[in-house]
Design a protein around this motif. Structure first.
Motif, PDB file in Angstrom:
ATOM      1  N   TRP A   1       0.831  -1.191   0.000  1.00 62.74           N
ATOM      2  CA  TRP A   1       0.000   0.000   0.000  1.00 62.74           C
ATOM      3  C   TRP A   1       0.874   1.253   0.000  1.00 62.74           C
ATOM      4  CZ3 TRP A   1      -0.390   3.445   4.320  1.00 62.74           C
ATOM      5  CH2 TRP A   1      -1.243   4.532   4.076  1.00 62.74           C
TER       6      TRP A   1
ATOM      7  N   PHE B   1      -3.501   6.997   0.300  1.00 60.89           N
ATOM      8  CA  PHE B   1      -4.953   6.954   0.297  1.00 60.89           C
ATOM      9  C   PHE B   1      -5.492   8.362   0.518  1.00 60.89           C
ATOM     10  CE2 PHE B   1      -8.946   4.874   0.601  1.00 60.89           C
ATOM     11  CZ  PHE B   1      -9.692   5.583   1.509  1.00 60.89           C
TER      12      PHE B   1
ATOM     13  N   TYR C   1      -9.284  10.515   1.221  1.00 60.20           N
ATOM     14  CA  TYR C   1     -10.690  10.450   1.541  1.00 60.20           C
ATOM     15  C   TYR C   1     -11.483  11.542   0.838  1.00 60.20           C
ATOM     16  CZ  TYR C   1     -10.026   7.151   5.439  1.00 60.20           C
ATOM     17  OH  TYR C   1      -9.755   6.057   6.207  1.00 60.20           O
TER      18      TYR C   1
ATOM     19  N   ARG D   1      -3.514   9.749   3.719  1.00 60.53           N
ATOM     20  CA  ARG D   1      -2.676   8.823   4.462  1.00 60.53           C
ATOM     21  C   ARG D   1      -1.584   8.320   3.534  1.00 60.53           C
ATOM     22  NH1 ARG D   1      -4.718  10.851   8.151  1.00 60.53           N
ATOM     23  NH2 ARG D   1      -6.338  10.037   9.538  1.00 60.53           N
TER      24      ARG D   1
ATOM     25  N   ARG E   1     -12.431   2.375  -1.722  1.00 61.68           N
ATOM     26  CA  ARG E   1     -12.894   1.823  -0.458  1.00 61.68           C
ATOM     27  C   ARG E   1     -13.829   2.827   0.206  1.00 61.68           C
ATOM     28  NH1 ARG E   1     -10.127   3.571   4.488  1.00 61.68           N
ATOM     29  NH2 ARG E   1     -10.932   1.728   5.561  1.00 61.68           N
TER      30      ARG E   1
ATOM     31  N   TYR F   1     -15.130   4.141   4.146  1.00 57.35           N
ATOM     32  CA  TYR F   1     -14.636   4.231   5.518  1.00 57.35           C
ATOM     33  C   TYR F   1     -14.995   2.959   6.286  1.00 57.35           C
ATOM     34  CZ  TYR F   1     -13.627   6.328  10.042  1.00 57.35           C
ATOM     35  OH  TYR F   1     -13.095   6.602  11.265  1.00 57.35           O
ATOM     36  N   GLY F   2     -13.997   2.341   6.878  1.00 60.78           N
ATOM     37  CA  GLY F   2     -14.233   1.148   7.672  1.00 60.78           C
ATOM     38  C   GLY F   2     -14.191  -0.153   6.903  1.00 60.78           C
ATOM     39  N   ASP F   3     -14.035  -0.076   5.599  1.00 60.79           N
ATOM     40  CA  ASP F   3     -13.990  -1.270   4.748  1.00 60.79           C
ATOM     41  C   ASP F   3     -12.649  -1.382   4.047  1.00 60.79           C
ATOM     42  OD1 ASP F   3     -17.463  -0.945   3.664  1.00 60.79           O
ATOM     43  OD2 ASP F   3     -16.578  -1.928   5.408  1.00 60.79           O
ATOM     44  N   PRO F   4     -12.335  -2.570   3.511  1.00 62.33           N
ATOM     45  CA  PRO F   4     -11.098  -2.707   2.729  1.00 62.33           C
ATOM     46  C   PRO F   4     -11.312  -2.225   1.299  1.00 62.33           C
ATOM     47  CG  PRO F   4     -12.212  -4.806   2.848  1.00 62.33           C
ATOM     48  CD  PRO F   4     -13.036  -3.841   3.668  1.00 62.33           C
ATOM     49  N   PHE F   5     -10.293  -2.413   0.463  1.00 65.27           N
ATOM     50  CA  PHE F   5     -10.386  -2.043  -0.949  1.00 65.27           C
ATOM     51  C   PHE F   5     -11.263  -3.057  -1.667  1.00 65.27           C
ATOM     52  CE2 PHE F   5      -7.531   1.381  -0.656  1.00 65.27           C
ATOM     53  CZ  PHE F   5      -6.463   1.028   0.150  1.00 65.27           C
ATOM     54  N   ASP F   6     -12.389  -2.622  -2.183  1.00 64.83           N
ATOM     55  CA  ASP F   6     -13.336  -3.570  -2.757  1.00 64.83           C
ATOM     56  C   ASP F   6     -13.368  -3.559  -4.289  1.00 64.83           C
ATOM     57  OD1 ASP F   6     -16.334  -1.643  -1.803  1.00 64.83           O
ATOM     58  OD2 ASP F   6     -14.467  -1.056  -2.792  1.00 64.83           O
TER      59      ASP F   6
END
Lengths: 107, 119
Positions: free
Chosen positions: B49, B52, B54, B60, B100, B102-107
């Motif tokens: 990684w 990232f 938002y 991040r 992704r 918030y609170g989930d992985p990369f989908d």
């Protein structure tokens, strides 16, 4: 930084057999743990999130368990399309790290 | 339907700056909780990684690469841009962008783009 480790590095399994893959975090990630499957030449595909929830369209033979620092991905009966590399990933809100992967190949 | 696609140079020289663009559809970076990240994979090696961003422009970075990375977004164009300075042959990899919440992985992932660093 949270370090992820996976074991074994390679798992040789016969079609129809069960495969158990392990993932360990260097500190607790609660249940913020995902599993991905990657085939050669393809992007990773999300299998499991929240340590145990299957992503949309993922067959029931894939299951995840664990919390804190120890996690397991189980493939109950390996199909030919399941031979691939599997990565775990922690996703706390500060950063994200992947494990080194487990290659599942045909025995 | 969410899709992402990476674009940028396939070959860069050592010490140059790499600029990659992720163009996406099926979601908006104006939506609360949504973000886009960058991940790379050297040939035959594991995923790493990188960065990232938002919906609210919170960013991040990987601690080990933070000094070389900048991630930005252009909400009107549905694009996220990653720049990496001082490229080295060890940075040769397939670079992916991914969605992704918030609170989930990369989908959802893009197909990836191979960047080779060589003189």
């Amino acid at each position: 930084e949270i370090v992820m480790t996976q074991s074994p590095a390679t798992l040789s399994v016969s079609p129809g057999e069960r495969a158990t893959l392990s993932c360990r975090a260097s500190q607790s990630v609660s249940n913020n743990l995902a599993w991905y499957q990657q085939k050669i030449g393809q992007a990773p595909r999300l299998l499991i999130y929240g340590a145990s929830a299957r992503s949309t369209g993922i067959p029931a033979r894939f299951s995840g368990s664990g919390s804190g620092t120890e996690f397991t991905l189980t493939i109950s009966s390996l199909q030919s399309e399941d031979f691939a590399v599997y990565y775990c990933q922690q996703y706390t809100e500060w950063h994200f790290t992947f494990g080194p992967g487990t290659k599942v190949d045909i025995k | 339907q969410i899709t992402l696609k990476e674009s940028g140079p396939t070959l860069v020289k050592p010490t140059q700056t790499l600029t990659l663009t992720c163009t996406f559809s099926g979601f908006s970076l104006r939506t609360n909780g949504v973000g886009v990240g960058w991940i790379r994979q050297p040939p035959g090696k594991a995923l790493e990684w990188l960065a990232f961003i938002y919906w609210n422009d919170d960013k991040r970075y990987s601690p080990s690469l933070k000094s070389r990375l900048t991630i930005t977004k252009d909400t009107s164009k549905n694009q996220v841009v990653l720049t990496m300075t001082n490229m080295d042959p060890v940075d040769t990899a397939t670079y992916y962008c991914a969605h992704r919440r918030y609170g989930d992985p990369f989908d959802y992932w893009g197909q990836g783009t191979l960047v080779t660093v060589s003189s």
